[in-house]
Write a protein that holds these residues in place. Structure first.
Motif, PDB file in Angstrom:
ATOM      1  N   GLY A  28       0.803  -1.221   0.000  1.00 17.01           N
ATOM      2  CA  GLY A  28       0.000   0.000   0.000  1.00 17.01           C
ATOM      3  C   GLY A  28       0.831   1.265   0.000  1.00 17.01           C
ATOM      4  O   GLY A  28       2.042   1.231  -0.230  1.00 17.01           O
ATOM      5  N   THR A  30       2.816   4.734   1.026  1.00 14.00           N
ATOM      6  CA  THR A  30       3.609   5.374   2.072  1.00 14.00           C
ATOM      7  C   THR A  30       2.895   6.688   2.322  1.00 14.00           C
ATOM      8  O   THR A  30       2.797   7.514   1.420  1.00 14.00           O
ATOM      9  CB  THR A  30       5.048   5.625   1.576  1.00 14.00           C
ATOM     10  N   HIS A  36      -0.088  10.136  -5.833  1.00 17.41           N
ATOM     11  CA  HIS A  36      -0.302  10.695  -7.173  1.00 17.41           C
ATOM     12  C   HIS A  36      -1.056   9.674  -8.019  1.00 17.41           C
ATOM     13  O   HIS A  36      -1.270   8.535  -7.596  1.00 17.41           O
ATOM     14  CB  HIS A  36       1.013  11.155  -7.808  1.00 17.41           C
ATOM     15  N   GLY A  38      -0.249   8.033 -10.485  1.00 16.41           N
ATOM     16  CA  GLY A  38       0.518   6.821 -10.818  1.00 16.41           C
ATOM     17  C   GLY A  38       0.278   5.770  -9.748  1.00 16.41           C
ATOM     18  O   GLY A  38      -0.064   4.617 -10.033  1.00 16.41           O
ATOM     19  N   ASN A  39       0.408   6.175  -8.489  1.00 16.95           N
ATOM     20  CA  ASN A  39       0.084   5.257  -7.377  1.00 16.95           C
ATOM     21  C   ASN A  39      -1.356   4.758  -7.548  1.00 16.95           C
ATOM     22  O   ASN A  39      -1.637   3.577  -7.344  1.00 16.95           O
ATOM     23  CB  ASN A  39       0.165   5.960  -6.016  1.00 16.95           C
ATOM     24  N   ARG A  41      -3.075   4.326 -10.179  1.00 15.04           N
ATOM     25  CA  ARG A  41      -3.213   3.280 -11.199  1.00 15.04           C
ATOM     26  C   ARG A  41      -3.008   1.916 -10.535  1.00 15.04           C
ATOM     27  O   ARG A  41      -3.764   0.971 -10.777  1.00 15.04           O
ATOM     28  CB  ARG A  41      -2.185   3.450 -12.326  1.00 15.04           C
ATOM     29  N   PHE A  43      -3.353   1.164  -7.369  1.00 17.44           N
ATOM     30  CA  PHE A  43      -4.431   0.839  -6.423  1.00 17.44           C
ATOM     31  C   PHE A  43      -5.723   0.437  -7.147  1.00 17.44           C
ATOM     32  O   PHE A  43      -6.478  -0.388  -6.653  1.00 17.44           O
ATOM     33  CB  PHE A  43      -4.676   2.005  -5.457  1.00 17.44           C
ATOM     34  N   TYR A  46      -5.247  -3.166  -7.905  1.00 21.49           N
ATOM     35  CA  TYR A  46      -5.521  -4.034  -6.744  1.00 21.49           C
ATOM     36  C   TYR A  46      -7.033  -4.283  -6.606  1.00 21.49           C
ATOM     37  O   TYR A  46      -7.471  -5.364  -6.231  1.00 21.49           O
ATOM     38  CB  TYR A  46      -5.049  -3.382  -5.434  1.00 21.49           C
ATOM     39  N   LYS A  72      10.983   8.511   4.369  1.00 20.43           N
ATOM     40  CA  LYS A  72      10.256   9.651   3.810  1.00 20.43           C
ATOM     41  C   LYS A  72       9.250  10.247   4.794  1.00 20.43           C
ATOM     42  O   LYS A  72       9.125  11.477   4.899  1.00 20.43           O
ATOM     43  CB  LYS A  72       9.531   9.220   2.529  1.00 20.43           C
ATOM     44  N   GLY A 225       2.392  -5.440  -6.236  1.00 18.42           N
ATOM     45  CA  GLY A 225       2.932  -4.087  -6.026  1.00 18.42           C
ATOM     46  C   GLY A 225       3.412  -3.591  -7.377  1.00 18.42           C
ATOM     47  O   GLY A 225       3.638  -4.412  -8.285  1.00 18.42           O
ATOM     48  N   GLU A 257       2.279  -2.357 -14.291  1.00 20.45           N
ATOM     49  CA  GLU A 257       3.258  -1.406 -14.857  1.00 20.45           C
ATOM     50  C   GLU A 257       2.947   0.031 -14.459  1.00 20.45           C
ATOM     51  O   GLU A 257       1.895   0.319 -13.880  1.00 20.45           O
ATOM     52  CB  GLU A 257       3.241  -1.523 -16.394  1.00 20.45           C
ATOM     53  N   HIS A 258       3.833   0.907 -14.825  1.00 17.40           N
ATOM     54  CA  HIS A 258       3.733   2.303 -14.394  1.00 17.40           C
ATOM     55  C   HIS A 258       2.839   3.172 -15.256  1.00 17.40           C
ATOM     56  O   HIS A 258       2.608   2.881 -16.427  1.00 17.40           O
ATOM     57  CB  HIS A 258       5.135   2.917 -14.379  1.00 17.40           C
ATOM     58  N   LEU A 259       2.420   4.230 -14.642  1.00 13.63           N
ATOM     59  CA  LEU A 259       1.800   5.332 -15.358  1.00 13.63           C
ATOM     60  C   LEU A 259       2.943   6.294 -15.714  1.00 13.63           C
ATOM     61  O   LEU A 259       3.768   6.619 -14.853  1.00 13.63           O
ATOM     62  CB  LEU A 259       0.798   6.029 -14.443  1.00 13.63           C
ATOM     63  N   MET A 266       5.746   8.531 -13.745  1.00 11.67           N
ATOM     64  CA  MET A 266       5.233   9.606 -12.892  1.00 11.67           C
ATOM     65  C   MET A 266       5.777   9.382 -11.491  1.00 11.67           C
ATOM     66  O   MET A 266       5.646   8.288 -10.943  1.00 11.67           O
ATOM     67  CB  MET A 266       3.705   9.583 -12.885  1.00 11.67           C
TER      68      MET A 266
HETATM   69  P1  AMP Z   1       4.662   4.214  -2.546  1.00 15.87           P
HETATM   70  O1  AMP Z   1       3.666   5.050  -1.807  1.00 15.87           O
HETATM   71  O2  AMP Z   1       5.761   5.017  -3.155  1.00 15.87           O
HETATM   72  O3  AMP Z   1       5.167   3.064  -1.703  1.00 15.87           O
HETATM   73  O4  AMP Z   1       3.899   3.583  -3.784  1.00 15.87           O
HETATM   74  C1  AMP Z   1       2.672   2.919  -3.668  1.00 15.87           C
HETATM   75  C2  AMP Z   1       2.432   2.054  -4.892  1.00 15.87           C
HETATM   76  O5  AMP Z   1       2.376   2.841  -6.075  1.00 15.87           O
HETATM   77  C3  AMP Z   1       3.532   1.014  -5.125  1.00 15.87           C
HETATM   78  O6  AMP Z   1       2.932  -0.230  -5.454  1.00 15.87           O
HETATM   79  C4  AMP Z   1       4.307   1.574  -6.302  1.00 15.87           C
HETATM   80  O7  AMP Z   1       4.895   0.557  -7.063  1.00 15.87           O
HETATM   81  C5  AMP Z   1       3.217   2.268  -7.087  1.00 15.87           C
HETATM   82  N1  AMP Z   1       3.695   3.320  -7.998  1.00 15.87           N
HETATM   83  C6  AMP Z   1       4.601   4.288  -7.759  1.00 15.87           C
HETATM   84  N2  AMP Z   1       4.769   5.092  -8.852  1.00 15.87           N
HETATM   85  C7  AMP Z   1       3.938   4.602  -9.814  1.00 15.87           C
HETATM   86  C8  AMP Z   1       3.631   4.986 -11.171  1.00 15.87           C
HETATM   87  N3  AMP Z   1       4.198   6.025 -11.769  1.00 15.87           N
HETATM   88  N4  AMP Z   1       2.723   4.230 -11.840  1.00 15.87           N
HETATM   89  C9  AMP Z   1       2.119   3.172 -11.246  1.00 15.87           C
HETATM   90  N5  AMP Z   1       2.357   2.772  -9.988  1.00 15.87           N
HETATM   91  C10 AMP Z   1       3.251   3.473  -9.260  1.00 15.87           C
END
Ligand code: AMP
Ligand code: ZN
Length: 460
Positions: A28, A30, A36, A38-39, A41, A43, A46, A72, A225, A257-259, A266
């Motif tokens: 989940g 932090t 943002h 990206g996160n 996406r 969630f 999930y 952080k 994750g 994958e990432h956004l 992102m």
């Molecule tokens: P964090 O709060 O940094 O631990 O990230 C929470 C979740 O968001 C983790 O599963 C990360 O892998 C995911 N995440 C972080 N940046 C991106 C992104 N740009 N696109 C998609 N998922 C992301």
């Protein structure tokens, strides 16, 4: 259902350990800032994973952890001068608000890292005893060369030169022994624990091993994750957990994958991010973002732009007109082709079976939207056909989560009646003014020919 397992690098048939419960651990947020999109996406993925498992007859039980102590969160709480706890509680609250706006059902348990310090300490003590962990001046470290399988998930090659890394985040070029526990130093201030280890705080990776085992058991079905977590986070989780239990930690590893923005991930550090609040302030419906996410396969990178979000917002509105417009269709008309509904649902079903292919599932969903629009054009269909259409939409939406309750409060209904009256008098000015007033209350009026006005809840 078939899913791609990062561990085997293959699409595999999904087979849970127990029929009575499918165990699902998803890393989940932090809670150190607004998440943002990206996160988000990740969630949303999930959420789709949990909903799709349930749709397919499994009984998912999902844990999403909240990381409320790490490098952080400590840094940011110090910078703002509030306690770590006050700080993280604020961003936890915002996180849940975002989840709700995106129709994310939520996990069955949201454990916090700080509520699981003793569980982490138990594992760390055992790892020391078994010779996998060792103490240094500044902390307790995991010796990756002791774990023969290190690298099996991500392909990272462990060096055997005993290099150590204390920071929570590092990359594959810096494979090293990592911190399980960080000894207190003056800059940590009030933040420390004393669970039978030297006064200090946990490293980031140990929390997910501890919470996964505590809430779901030593071996679980699925762990997920974002791809960036594959190394070092998930690799380290495997090393800690499997050394501790002597058992396989996770059967299926799923990595969405990432956004991206202009081809780059992102991220907070690149300052190329939007929060959901930013999008709302620009007038976008959060569910338009959900639709945008679902239209890509989770294992494809997704390049985000406001322009494409605008297109999805238009599409979403068309979906709402079809779905809620269907309610206005009379049910004393003729029977239509029931097989067409079945075909749309079949297409939807098999897309989900195919590694959660939400893009193709949406194709099935839009076939249904076309059928609803045809019914609206006809103005009347048989009761059976209308009921079947509604059943199908609710079934598909139990996974997609794109619809919201379209309740219209009495005052808006009364305004609509006045507008209709004005229209009957051909008083178009008054009618338009009332429409604007209704819009200010958060509702759109859409005139469906021959069926009358449809009121749609909007979010702005
Ligand atoms: P964090 O709060 O940094 O631990 O990230 C929470 C979740 O968001 C983790 O599963 C990360 O892998 C995911 N995440 C972080 N940046 C991106 C992104 N740009 N696109 C998609 N998922 C992301
Ligand atoms: Zn994690």
């Amino acid at each position: 259902m078939e899913i791609y397992n990062t561990l085997s690098r293959k699409v595999e048939k999904f087979q849970p350990i127990k029929a009575s419960r499918t165990t699902l651990y998803c890393c989940g947020p932090t809670v150190y800032n607004f998440v943002h999109i990206g996160n988000l996406r990740t969630f949303i993925f999930y959420d789709i994973l949990k909903r799709a498992l349930r749709y397919k007859g499994y009984k998912p039980f999902q844990v999403i952890n909240l990381t409320d102590v790490d490098d952080k969160t400590i840094e940011n709480s110090k910078a703002t001068g509030v306690t770590l706890r006050e700080y993280t509680e604020l961003y936890t609250k915002y996180f849940f608000e975002d989840m709700e706006k995106l129709n994310i059902e939520g996990a069955d348990v949201y454990p916090k890292a700080t509520d699981n310090i003793n569980e982490m300490a138990t594992i760390i003590k055992s790892l020391i005893k078994k010779g996998y962990a060792y103490e240094k001046d500044d902390g307790i470290y995991y010796s990756i060369e002791k774990f023969a399988d290190y690298g099996k998930l991500s392909g990272a090659k462990p060096s055997t030169d005993g290099v150590r890394v204390k920071k929570d985040e590092y990359d594959k070029e810096n494979v090293a022994d990592f911190a399980l526990w960080k000894k207190w130093s003056p800059e940590d201030g009030e933040i420390f624990w004393d669970p039978g280890l030297p006064k200090g705080r946990p490293g980031w990776h140990i929390e997910c091993s501890a919470m996964s085992m505590r809430y779901l058991g030593e071996t679980i079905d699925i762990h997920s994750g974002g791809v960036d977590l594959m190394f070092p986070h998930h690799e380290n989780e495997i090393a800690q957990s499997e050394a501790y239990t002597g058992k396989k930690f996770v059967n299926y590893w799923l990595h969405p994958e990432h956004l991206l923005v202009n081809g780059q991930k992102m991220s907070k550090s690149l300052k190329n991010f939007y929060t959901l609040r930013d999008l709302e302030q620009m007038g976008f419906d959060p569910l338009a973002f959900r639709l945008l996410v679902l239209d890509s396969h989770y294992r494809s990178r997704l390049d985000f732009s406001l322009e494409s979000l605008g297109k999805y917002a238009d599409t979403l509105k068309r979906v709402y007109i079809a779905v809620y417009g269907l309610d206005l269709v009379k049910d004393d008309g003729e029977d239509q082709d029931l097989n067409a509904i079945e075909r749309a649902v079949d297409r939807f079903d098999s897309a989900l079976d195919n590694d959660l292919d939400t893009h193709s599932a949406l194709v099935g969903f839009f076939e249904f939207v076309d059928l609803a629009n045809e019914a609206i054009k006809k103005k009347a269909v048989s009761k059976r056909y209308k009921d079947e259409l509604k059943l199908a939409i609710n079934k598909m939406d139990s996974v997609l989560g794109l619809l919201r309750v379209n309740d219209v409060p009495p005052d808006v209904k009364a305004m609509l009646a006045k507008r209709e009256e004005a229209r009957r008098r051909s008083d178009w000015n008054t009618a338009d003014l009332i429409r604007d007033e209704i819009k200010n209350k958060g509702f759109d009026v859409v005139d469906l020919e021959g069926l009358g006005p449809l009121i749609l809840k909007t979010l702005n």
